[in-house]
Design a protein around this motif. Structure first.
Motif, PDB file in Angstrom:
ATOM      1  N   THR A  12       0.828  -1.203   0.000  1.00 14.60           N
ATOM      2  CA  THR A  12       0.000   0.000   0.000  1.00 14.60           C
ATOM      3  C   THR A  12       0.862   1.251   0.000  1.00 14.60           C
ATOM      4  O   THR A  12       0.587   2.208  -0.731  1.00 14.60           O
ATOM      5  CB  THR A  12      -0.941   0.006   1.217  1.00 14.60           C
ATOM      6  OG1 THR A  12      -1.718  -1.190   1.202  1.00 14.60           O
ATOM      7  CG2 THR A  12      -1.865   1.195   1.189  1.00 14.60           C
ATOM      8  N   HIS A  13       1.922   1.252   0.774  1.00  8.52           N
ATOM      9  CA  HIS A  13       2.846   2.378   0.783  1.00  8.52           C
ATOM     10  C   HIS A  13       3.490   2.551  -0.587  1.00  8.52           C
ATOM     11  O   HIS A  13       3.647   3.669  -1.082  1.00  8.52           O
ATOM     12  CB  HIS A  13       3.936   2.180   1.837  1.00  8.52           C
ATOM     13  CG  HIS A  13       3.470   2.419   3.231  1.00  8.52           C
ATOM     14  ND1 HIS A  13       3.202   3.678   3.719  1.00  8.52           N
ATOM     15  CD2 HIS A  13       3.219   1.561   4.245  1.00  8.52           C
ATOM     16  CE1 HIS A  13       2.821   3.581   4.976  1.00  8.52           C
ATOM     17  NE2 HIS A  13       2.813   2.302   5.327  1.00  8.52           N
ATOM     18  N   LEU A  14       3.850   1.462  -1.237  1.00  9.50           N
ATOM     19  CA  LEU A  14       4.448   1.522  -2.557  1.00  9.50           C
ATOM     20  C   LEU A  14       3.456   2.095  -3.580  1.00  9.50           C
ATOM     21  O   LEU A  14       3.837   2.902  -4.430  1.00  9.50           O
ATOM     22  CB  LEU A  14       4.914   0.126  -2.984  1.00  9.50           C
ATOM     23  CG  LEU A  14       5.630   0.041  -4.321  1.00  9.50           C
ATOM     24  CD1 LEU A  14       6.915   0.857  -4.285  1.00  9.50           C
ATOM     25  CD2 LEU A  14       5.914  -1.399  -4.685  1.00  9.50           C
ATOM     26  N   LYS A  15       2.201   1.706  -3.481  1.00 11.40           N
ATOM     27  CA  LYS A  15       1.181   2.236  -4.387  1.00 11.40           C
ATOM     28  C   LYS A  15       1.030   3.741  -4.202  1.00 11.40           C
ATOM     29  O   LYS A  15       0.893   4.491  -5.181  1.00 11.40           O
ATOM     30  CB  LYS A  15      -0.161   1.552  -4.138  1.00 11.40           C
ATOM     31  CG  LYS A  15      -0.211   0.127  -4.589  1.00 11.40           C
ATOM     32  CD  LYS A  15      -1.539  -0.501  -4.210  1.00 11.40           C
ATOM     33  CE  LYS A  15      -1.542  -1.993  -4.449  1.00 11.40           C
ATOM     34  NZ  LYS A  15      -2.796  -2.617  -4.003  1.00 11.40           N
ATOM     35  N   ILE A  16       1.050   4.216  -2.973  1.00 11.84           N
ATOM     36  CA  ILE A  16       0.920   5.645  -2.693  1.00 11.84           C
ATOM     37  C   ILE A  16       2.102   6.405  -3.276  1.00 11.84           C
ATOM     38  O   ILE A  16       1.938   7.458  -3.908  1.00 11.84           O
ATOM     39  CB  ILE A  16       0.783   5.885  -1.176  1.00 11.84           C
ATOM     40  CG1 ILE A  16      -0.547   5.345  -0.678  1.00 11.84           C
ATOM     41  CG2 ILE A  16       0.931   7.364  -0.841  1.00 11.84           C
ATOM     42  CD1 ILE A  16      -0.687   5.322   0.819  1.00 11.84           C
ATOM     43  N   VAL A  17       3.297   5.869  -3.112  1.00 11.77           N
ATOM     44  CA  VAL A  17       4.498   6.526  -3.642  1.00 11.77           C
ATOM     45  C   VAL A  17       4.452   6.567  -5.166  1.00 11.77           C
ATOM     46  O   VAL A  17       4.765   7.587  -5.785  1.00 11.77           O
ATOM     47  CB  VAL A  17       5.770   5.811  -3.131  1.00 11.77           C
ATOM     48  CG1 VAL A  17       7.003   6.286  -3.869  1.00 11.77           C
ATOM     49  CG2 VAL A  17       5.924   6.025  -1.641  1.00 11.77           C
TER      50      VAL A  17
END
Length: 65
Positions: A12-17
Motif C-alpha cells: 500500500t505504501h508503494l502504491k501511494i508513492v
C-alpha cells in the motif's frame, strides 16, 4: 483495504508513492508544455507603455489622522 496509513502494509505504501510520483511527473510535464514561447528558443521582451497621467482633484473619503 487499509483505512489508515499507519496500519497499511508495504504494498500500500508503494502504491501511494507510485501514484504521487506519476502525479508529480504529470504536473511537471503539463507545466513545461504550457509555457509560451517561440519555436526557435529565443525570448522577446513585451513592452507595456503607460497611458496618460490623470489628476485627482477631489475625493469623498474621510481622512483618518
Amino acid at each position: 483495504m487499509n483505512h489508515s496509513i499507519h496500519s497499511a502494509d508495504r504494498s500500500t505504501h508503494l502504491k501511494i508513492v507510485v501514484v504521487a510520483l506519476v502525479a508529480g511527473i504529470a504536473v511537471a510535464g503539463f507545466g513545461i508544455a504550457a509555457r509560451t514561447g517561440t519555436s526557435d528558443g529565443t525570448q522577446t521582451a513585451r513592452i507595456i507603455k503607460a497611458g496618460q497621467p490623470t489628476a485627482l482633484t477631489s475625493s469623498n473619503t474621510t481622512a483618518v489622522r
